[in-house]
Design a protein around this motif. Structure first.
Motif, PDB file in Angstrom:
ATOM      1  N   ALA A 118      56.084  42.540  32.798  1.00 33.29           N
ATOM      2  CA  ALA A 118      56.266  41.128  33.150  1.00 33.29           C
ATOM      3  C   ALA A 118      57.689  40.673  32.843  1.00 33.29           C
ATOM      4  O   ALA A 118      58.316  39.965  33.646  1.00 33.29           O
ATOM      5  CB  ALA A 118      55.255  40.266  32.403  1.00 33.29           C
ATOM      6  N   ALA A 121      60.025  42.026  35.397  1.00 32.12           N
ATOM      7  CA  ALA A 121      59.921  41.255  36.642  1.00 32.12           C
ATOM      8  C   ALA A 121      60.661  39.929  36.519  1.00 32.12           C
ATOM      9  O   ALA A 121      61.322  39.480  37.465  1.00 32.12           O
ATOM     10  CB  ALA A 121      58.455  41.029  36.991  1.00 32.12           C
ATOM     11  N   ALA A 122      60.576  39.293  35.350  1.00 27.44           N
ATOM     12  CA  ALA A 122      61.287  38.034  35.128  1.00 27.44           C
ATOM     13  C   ALA A 122      62.794  38.222  35.209  1.00 27.44           C
ATOM     14  O   ALA A 122      63.527  37.293  35.561  1.00 27.44           O
ATOM     15  CB  ALA A 122      60.907  37.449  33.772  1.00 27.44           C
ATOM     16  N   ASP A 126      60.490  44.515  39.987  1.00 28.12           N
ATOM     17  CA  ASP A 126      59.368  44.455  40.922  1.00 28.12           C
ATOM     18  C   ASP A 126      58.137  43.893  40.213  1.00 28.12           C
ATOM     19  O   ASP A 126      57.492  44.586  39.421  1.00 28.12           O
ATOM     20  CB  ASP A 126      59.074  45.857  41.464  1.00 28.12           C
ATOM     21  CG  ASP A 126      57.901  45.889  42.441  1.00 28.12           C
ATOM     22  OD1 ASP A 126      57.400  44.794  42.803  1.00 28.12           O
ATOM     23  OD2 ASP A 126      57.481  46.994  42.834  1.00 28.12           O
ATOM     24  N   GLY A 127      57.796  42.653  40.519  1.00 30.50           N
ATOM     25  CA  GLY A 127      56.639  42.030  39.894  1.00 30.50           C
ATOM     26  C   GLY A 127      55.329  42.661  40.302  1.00 30.50           C
ATOM     27  O   GLY A 127      54.328  42.538  39.594  1.00 30.50           O
ATOM     28  N   VAL A 130      53.235  44.819  37.809  1.00 29.49           N
ATOM     29  CA  VAL A 130      52.254  44.223  36.893  1.00 29.49           C
ATOM     30  C   VAL A 130      50.854  44.422  37.454  1.00 29.49           C
ATOM     31  O   VAL A 130      49.924  44.818  36.743  1.00 29.49           O
ATOM     32  CB  VAL A 130      52.547  42.724  36.684  1.00 29.49           C
ATOM     33  CG1 VAL A 130      51.434  42.062  35.881  1.00 29.49           C
ATOM     34  CG2 VAL A 130      53.889  42.538  35.985  1.00 29.49           C
ATOM     35  N   ILE A 158      52.083  38.472  44.335  1.00 31.21           N
ATOM     36  CA  ILE A 158      52.478  38.526  42.922  1.00 31.21           C
ATOM     37  C   ILE A 158      53.969  38.822  42.805  1.00 31.21           C
ATOM     38  O   ILE A 158      54.694  38.201  42.013  1.00 31.21           O
ATOM     39  CB  ILE A 158      51.664  39.594  42.173  1.00 31.21           C
ATOM     40  CG1 ILE A 158      50.206  39.140  42.000  1.00 31.21           C
ATOM     41  CG2 ILE A 158      52.288  39.917  40.817  1.00 31.21           C
ATOM     42  CD1 ILE A 158      49.995  38.108  40.934  1.00 31.21           C
ATOM     43  N   ALA A 159      54.446  39.783  43.590  1.00 34.58           N
ATOM     44  CA  ALA A 159      55.853  40.179  43.517  1.00 34.58           C
ATOM     45  C   ALA A 159      56.792  39.027  43.865  1.00 34.58           C
ATOM     46  O   ALA A 159      57.944  38.995  43.418  1.00 34.58           O
ATOM     47  CB  ALA A 159      56.112  41.370  44.438  1.00 34.58           C
ATOM     48  N   PRO A 163      60.444  33.866  38.369  1.00 36.19           N
ATOM     49  CA  PRO A 163      60.597  34.452  37.027  1.00 36.19           C
ATOM     50  C   PRO A 163      59.848  33.696  35.942  1.00 36.19           C
ATOM     51  O   PRO A 163      59.350  34.306  34.989  1.00 36.19           O
ATOM     52  CB  PRO A 163      62.114  34.412  36.802  1.00 36.19           C
ATOM     53  CG  PRO A 163      62.700  34.475  38.176  1.00 36.19           C
ATOM     54  CD  PRO A 163      61.752  33.704  39.038  1.00 36.19           C
ATOM     55  N   TRP A 165      56.988  32.378  35.953  1.00 35.87           N
ATOM     56  CA  TRP A 165      55.586  32.796  35.854  1.00 35.87           C
ATOM     57  C   TRP A 165      55.472  34.081  35.048  1.00 35.87           C
ATOM     58  O   TRP A 165      54.573  34.218  34.209  1.00 35.87           O
ATOM     59  CB  TRP A 165      54.981  32.991  37.248  1.00 35.87           C
ATOM     60  CG  TRP A 165      53.514  33.333  37.169  1.00 35.87           C
ATOM     61  CD1 TRP A 165      52.482  32.454  37.057  1.00 35.87           C
ATOM     62  CD2 TRP A 165      52.932  34.641  37.178  1.00 35.87           C
ATOM     63  NE1 TRP A 165      51.282  33.137  36.995  1.00 35.87           N
ATOM     64  CE2 TRP A 165      51.535  34.464  37.073  1.00 35.87           C
ATOM     65  CE3 TRP A 165      53.445  35.929  37.283  1.00 35.87           C
ATOM     66  CZ2 TRP A 165      50.641  35.546  37.052  1.00 35.87           C
ATOM     67  CZ3 TRP A 165      52.565  37.015  37.256  1.00 35.87           C
ATOM     68  CH2 TRP A 165      51.184  36.822  37.146  1.00 35.87           C
ATOM     69  N   PHE A 166      56.364  35.016  35.276  1.00 35.46           N
ATOM     70  CA  PHE A 166      56.311  36.282  34.536  1.00 35.46           C
ATOM     71  C   PHE A 166      56.652  36.073  33.064  1.00 35.46           C
ATOM     72  O   PHE A 166      56.069  36.720  32.188  1.00 35.46           O
ATOM     73  CB  PHE A 166      57.255  37.307  35.182  1.00 35.46           C
ATOM     74  CG  PHE A 166      56.773  37.780  36.525  1.00 35.46           C
ATOM     75  CD1 PHE A 166      55.746  38.702  36.628  1.00 35.46           C
ATOM     76  CD2 PHE A 166      57.338  37.301  37.694  1.00 35.46           C
ATOM     77  CE1 PHE A 166      55.285  39.136  37.866  1.00 35.46           C
ATOM     78  CE2 PHE A 166      56.899  37.723  38.936  1.00 35.46           C
ATOM     79  CZ  PHE A 166      55.864  38.649  39.021  1.00 35.46           C
TER      80      PHE A 166
END
Length: 259
Positions: A118, A121-122, A126-127, A130, A158-159, A163, A165-166
């Motif tokens: 996470a 990804a933030a 690549d989100g 997760v 999701i991807a 940021p 959210w992650f």
């Protein structure tokens, strides 16, 4: 009050809220909320379970609701358990689905790995990774195979999340570190339903057993063939249990208190 798992949002409860003639909203005033750091609640959460409890109590106060039936899944169930222990008079009843009394070492290792994904990804990574990490730990292989196209779409969605959210997800996961609800369980006084899944890899059935053993009078249901994603894979069965509990066990307790 329906309380999300860590990667859920209020839309995940749509099937429970509107199941034709068995909708929860037909019989109860229904409250759904994203935890702080999830999609619809702005702000990055503190990495403490009690911070989420404080948010829920503030919401109940704002809505002028002195006491509510609490039903949570996974992370939401942990918050509900702590709330019912801290403020027994605010919990009319408690339903904890695929929950745990404590975070086992092996579960914390997986949690740390997902938290790092996470955070990556933030920072621009690549989100979707997760979700790749989460899916096989949440659902049965049969369900995953049947939902291949849907999960491919969900991965793209999701991807594309921002940021913040992650970062919020990472903080929600951090709230699990060292968590031990064992000392809280004896303080829970309301009617309680514990629902576990036979095939839950995140919180195996022995953790549901420990919860039920620690809460006086708790009712325990372990569903066969289920996974940590029980409210998705066996939504009908879970809804039946919840409605039966709320309209029979919890209602009977309320009648006895009023006498």
């Amino acid at each position: 009050m329906l309380l999300n798992g860590g990667l859920m949002t209020i839309a995940s409860w749509d099937r429970f809220a509107g199941f034709q003639d068995r909708a929860l909203a037909d019989q109860f005033r229904l409250i759904r909320c994203d935890f702080r750091g999830q999609l619809l609640s702005p702000g990055e959460p503190e990495p403490r379970l009690d911070a989420h409890v404080d948010d829920l109590l503030a919401l109940l106060d704002a809505l002028e609701i002195p006491s509510a039936h609490l039903a949570g899944v996974s992370f939401g169930a942990l918050v509900a358990l702590r709330l019912a222990a801290r403020e027994p008079d605010r919990a009319t009843s408690l339903t904890a689905i695929t929950a745990t009394d404590q975070i086992p070492v092996e579960t914390w290792r997986d949690t740390v790995e997902m938290r790092e994904l996470a955070l990556a990804a933030a920072a621009g990574g690549d989100g979707g990774k997760v979700l790749d990490f989460l899916l096989p730990r949440t659902y049965t292989p049969e369900y995953l195979e049947s939902q291949t196209a849907n999960f491919a779409f969900y991965r793209q969605w999701i991807a594309g999340l921002p940021p913040v959210w992650f970062r919020g997800l990472a903080r929600i996961l951090s709230a699990l570190e060292g968590l031990d609800l064992g000392p809280d369980l004896g303080a829970i006084r309301c009617p309680t339903l514990i629902v576990g899944a036979e095939g839950d890899r995140t919180f195996p059935p022995e953790h549901s057993l420990a919860l039920a053993a620690g809460i006086h009078g708790a009712r325990l249901e372990i569903l066969r063939g289920g996974s940590h994603g029980l409210i998705v894979e066996q939504a009908d069965r879970v809804l039946d249990l919840l409605l039966d509990f709320l309209t029979r066990d919890a209602a009977r307790h309320g009648e006895m208190k009023s006498k």
